[in-house]
Design a protein around this motif. Structure first.
Motif, PDB file in Angstrom:
ATOM      1  N   GLU A 283       5.666  16.423  -1.100  1.00  0.00           N
ATOM      2  CA  GLU A 283       4.266  16.631  -1.462  1.00  0.00           C
ATOM      3  C   GLU A 283       3.616  15.377  -2.035  1.00  0.00           C
ATOM      4  O   GLU A 283       2.410  15.158  -1.874  1.00  0.00           O
ATOM      5  N   THR A 284       4.399  14.551  -2.722  1.00  0.00           N
ATOM      6  CA  THR A 284       3.849  13.361  -3.354  1.00  0.00           C
ATOM      7  C   THR A 284       3.597  12.238  -2.359  1.00  0.00           C
ATOM      8  O   THR A 284       2.538  11.608  -2.345  1.00  0.00           O
ATOM      9  N   MET A 285       4.571  11.987  -1.499  1.00  0.00           N
ATOM     10  CA  MET A 285       4.527  10.827  -0.608  1.00  0.00           C
ATOM     11  C   MET A 285       4.006  11.154   0.784  1.00  0.00           C
ATOM     12  O   MET A 285       3.675  10.247   1.539  1.00  0.00           O
ATOM     13  N   GLY A 286       3.984  12.429   1.156  1.00  0.00           N
ATOM     14  CA  GLY A 286       3.642  12.779   2.525  1.00  0.00           C
ATOM     15  C   GLY A 286       4.806  12.454   3.445  1.00  0.00           C
ATOM     16  O   GLY A 286       5.968  12.599   3.082  1.00  0.00           O
TER      17      GLY A 286
ATOM     18  N   ASP B 297       0.828  -1.206   0.000  1.00  0.00           N
ATOM     19  CA  ASP B 297       0.000   0.000   0.000  1.00  0.00           C
ATOM     20  C   ASP B 297       0.865   1.260   0.000  1.00  0.00           C
ATOM     21  O   ASP B 297       1.935   1.301   0.627  1.00  0.00           O
ATOM     22  N   SER B 298       0.382   2.274  -0.710  1.00  0.00           N
ATOM     23  CA  SER B 298       1.037   3.580  -0.676  1.00  0.00           C
ATOM     24  C   SER B 298       0.001   4.653  -0.960  1.00  0.00           C
ATOM     25  O   SER B 298      -1.000   4.389  -1.636  1.00  0.00           O
ATOM     26  N   PRO B 299       0.212   5.873  -0.467  1.00  0.00           N
ATOM     27  CA  PRO B 299      -0.765   6.940  -0.724  1.00  0.00           C
ATOM     28  C   PRO B 299      -0.765   7.396  -2.174  1.00  0.00           C
ATOM     29  O   PRO B 299      -1.709   8.056  -2.607  1.00  0.00           O
ATOM     30  N   THR B 300       0.266   7.039  -2.938  1.00  0.00           N
ATOM     31  CA  THR B 300       0.373   7.517  -4.313  1.00  0.00           C
ATOM     32  C   THR B 300      -0.128   6.510  -5.341  1.00  0.00           C
ATOM     33  O   THR B 300      -0.430   6.872  -6.470  1.00  0.00           O
ATOM     34  N   GLY B 301      -0.162   5.225  -4.965  1.00  0.00           N
ATOM     35  CA  GLY B 301      -0.570   4.180  -5.904  1.00  0.00           C
ATOM     36  C   GLY B 301       0.565   3.601  -6.705  1.00  0.00           C
ATOM     37  O   GLY B 301       0.500   2.455  -7.140  1.00  0.00           O
ATOM     38  N   ASP B 302       1.644   4.357  -6.927  1.00  0.00           N
ATOM     39  CA  ASP B 302       2.756   3.820  -7.727  1.00  0.00           C
ATOM     40  C   ASP B 302       4.103   3.972  -7.029  1.00  0.00           C
ATOM     41  O   ASP B 302       5.150   3.864  -7.657  1.00  0.00           O
ATOM     42  N   LEU B 303       4.075   4.206  -5.716  1.00  0.00           N
ATOM     43  CA  LEU B 303       5.316   4.258  -4.940  1.00  0.00           C
ATOM     44  C   LEU B 303       5.183   3.322  -3.742  1.00  0.00           C
ATOM     45  O   LEU B 303       5.189   3.736  -2.592  1.00  0.00           O
TER      46      LEU B 303
ATOM     47  N   PRO C 180      12.117   9.078  -4.033  1.00  0.00           N
ATOM     48  CA  PRO C 180      11.625   8.252  -5.144  1.00  0.00           C
ATOM     49  C   PRO C 180      10.650   9.028  -6.030  1.00  0.00           C
ATOM     50  O   PRO C 180       9.805   9.774  -5.540  1.00  0.00           O
ATOM     51  N   SER C 181      10.786   8.839  -7.333  1.00  0.00           N
ATOM     52  CA  SER C 181       9.953   9.573  -8.297  1.00  0.00           C
ATOM     53  C   SER C 181       8.726   8.761  -8.704  1.00  0.00           C
ATOM     54  O   SER C 181       8.816   7.552  -8.891  1.00  0.00           O
TER      55      SER C 181
END
Length: 401
Positions: free
Chosen positions: A356-359, A65-71, A381-382
């Motif tokens: 901003e992306t990952m929190g 699980d991740s808040p971004t869906g792809d990280l 990580p991008s």
């Protein structure tokens, strides 16, 4: 090299490999583990992610699980300090991108089966024609000259084939088991990182670019059999494979009155003192345990005596006694306990970061210390293709996205 794009980072790459330029077409764990080590040490890594559709790019992006869906968590751990560019290497735009990058790169690294890369026009000879000084590193499943050369390889398969999964059978007399860790992938990734650095030094010493293959099966078998060749080291062998100490079923954390502890008395003096502290002063005079050779032969009985002894005191009591008498010992940590370990906290091993992306998220500090050229985290990580625009534009190419 003028073809390499000028990259912007959140921080400054400061490690000993600053200036090394890597085109990384690897995925999952083995390859990203290798380039993570090099990126932490300052190498500029551009990660090429191929594929189309909902789950494009490195499949490990979507594990967990991740808040971004792809990280996903494993992907995030393995892919900091890298730029992600999405490219369809079968398209004209993708080919133009990778050719420009290869012209400016020191290393081209991938863990795709070689036949697939050759179909894309990215075999060693084709890449060498683009950049004669390139170091082309292929992390393969199996060495190219053996009968398994074209097979796929994953961690479970290599643990089984290398004899590593059999160690649990030798220890417990039960069915074989895989280690609960991606140990074959990670060990082979370290071999790959070592190979890249060795080839880079060789080029600096005038040997030019070269093709390097890092076969997972051979690397992990070498790792496994260093101690486990054991009785088959000399010819003729005695048929006794696996180091007796490591496969003994009693080699495990010892119970204390309130938990568990790891204890490793090693020298004769340490063993003698330990048994005195345990209230068994006569044990060390037993010829089975009086010297290193005999202790190794009778290691099961020795471990049983330790288990009897440790149950008489608390973990803290034993740790205090071991420290006072210079006997190696450590507290047993469950996985959750590691996050709050006092030593790891003091050295800032688990670092809390935010973007901003990952929190908010945890990252692990690079474990090796360099006094003059420290490793660092200079890029989080991008997201998939998160750096495509920057890289295409820096190379003077149109971003197809």
């Amino acid at each position: 090299m003028s073809n390499w794009p000028k990259l912007s980072w959140d921080g400054l790459p400061s490690g000993p490999l600053s200036g090394l330029k890597i085109v990384d077409a690897s995925t999952v764990v083995l390859g990203p583990m290798a380039t993570l080590n090099l990126a932490d040490l300052g190498a500029e890594v551009i990660k090429i992610e191929n594929g189309e559709g909902k789950f494009a790019g490195d499949m490990m992006r979507y594990a967990g699980d991740s808040p971004t869906g792809d990280l996903g968590p494993i992907f995030a751990a393995l892919n900091r300090n890298k730029k992600s560019v999405k490219a369809n290497l079968k398209s004209d735009e993708g080919k133009a991108l990778i050719v420009k990058l290869l012209k400016g790169a020191d290393i081209f690294f991938h863990n795709v089966r070689m036949a697939g890369m050759e179909r894309l026009g990215l075999g060693y000879e084709e890449v060498k024609a683009i950049n004669p000084d390139i170091i082309y590193v292929h992390a393969a499943g199996f060495g190219k000259d053996g009968p398994y050369g074209e097979r796929q390889a994953y961690d479970d398969l290599i643990q089984a084939a290398s004899g590593f999964a059999a160690l649990s059978e030798l220890r417990d007399g039960e069915r074989p088991n895989y280690a609960p860790s991606l140990v074959a992938d990670k060990v082979s990734g370290l071999f790959a990182a070592n190979a890249i650095m060795a080839a880079y030094i060789a080029r600096a010493n005038g040997h030019g670019g070269q093709f390097v293959q890092v076969p997972m099966f051979e690397c992990f078998t070498w790792f496994n059999m260093l101690e486990n060749l054991w009785g088959e080291t000399y010819i003729p062998g005695n048929g006794k494979l696996a180091y007796t100490r490591s496969i003994n079923p009693r080699r495990r954390p010892y119970p204390t009155s309130d938990g568990y502890i790891a204890l490793v008395p090693y020298s004769d003096t340490q063993w003698e003192v330990f048994f005195e502290l345990a209230g068994k002063p006569g044990i060390f005079s037993d010829p089975r345990f009086a010297d290193y050779s005999n202790r190794t032969k009778n290691i099961g009985a020795l471990y049983a005596l330790i288990e009897e002894s440790t149950a008489t005191k608390t973990t803290d009591e034993w740790l205090a006694l071991m420290d006072e008498n210079n006997i190696p010992a450590m507290r047993y940590n469950r996985v959750a306990d590691v996050l709050d370990d006092e030593h790891l906290t003091a050295v800032d091993f688990f670092q809390e970061r935010h973007n901003e992306t990952m929190g908010d998220f945890r990252s692990m500090r690079h474990p090796v210390h360099y006094s003059e050229t420290p490793a660092s985290t200079y890029g989080d990580p991008s997201p998939l293709g998160g750096d495509s625009k920057e890289i295409y534009e820096a190379l003077g190419l149109k971003n197809p996205a």
